[in-house]
Design a protein around this motif. Sequence first.
Motif: not given
Length: 305
Positions: A232, A235, A237, A253-256, A260
Amino acid sequence: MSVADLYGELRPRAFAIAYRMLGSVSEAEDVVQEAFLRMHQTLERAEPIASPHAYIATLTTRLAIDQLRSARVRRESYVGEWLPEPLLDDPTPAEQAEAADSLSLAFLVLLESLSPHQRAAFLLREVFDYPYPEVAEIVGTDVDSARHLVARARRHLRERRPRYHASRRRRDELTRRFFAAVEEGDLSALETLLAEDVSLHGDGGGKVPALGRVVAGRQHVARTFLAGMAACDRLGGHLRLTGINGTPGAMVYDARDRLVGVISLDIADDRIRAIHSVVNPDKLHHLQGAEDPGARRITPGPPAR
């Protein structure tokens, strides 16, 4: 009282029953809508309803029993382990106290081992405190049979999950140390917080990568979980700590900054007994955009070497 007024007053209890019966937000919402539609049709026919509370509880429970039967058929072909759809904690202390005992993902999974009628009778009596005559009427049986349903369910659950409660202070301390270890990638610290027979569960539903099977044992769980958190981090996150179904947890949460996954900790007897991770996107739709404003953000660290 209008149907709209009744809906506002009775919906919270109806949803609470349906969700605990089904472990699915979307299916519970469908059951509640159908129950109120039927009540509306009854009122339109000018048929008397002596107790709207009892009427909607009966409709909701019976519809949920029918829905659970068909849901179990679908779950037999589910890809990987099936876990309930998570809920963010209600900020009301009274709701949190009730949730901690009857709403955790671990407990909802355990309820899956009961028959639909056992599950309904147990929840109505043990969680919602309905007297046995009302339990019997709602599930469509006599009082003696209702007592037997509850007794069998209680015994079945006790055999599979002894109830060792951690104090709120101890639970908060374990949670703080757990996520500190995650943030630092500290394998040894993490292992000391886990029960010897701890289990790690993952639900991807075949939609996204997830655990192929349950991971058990302190060392295996600690290594597997930290490896997942390290991925995570790589990436871009991060986690936001919050309450999930009445237990400590986090939203992933992801990078955006898209949600998730959700992580929930099952704590008892001064140790973490289970970790549940829900990453199936179909089970996260209702949480998109929802966030505890007081949630603390952390970034998982790579496992210490």
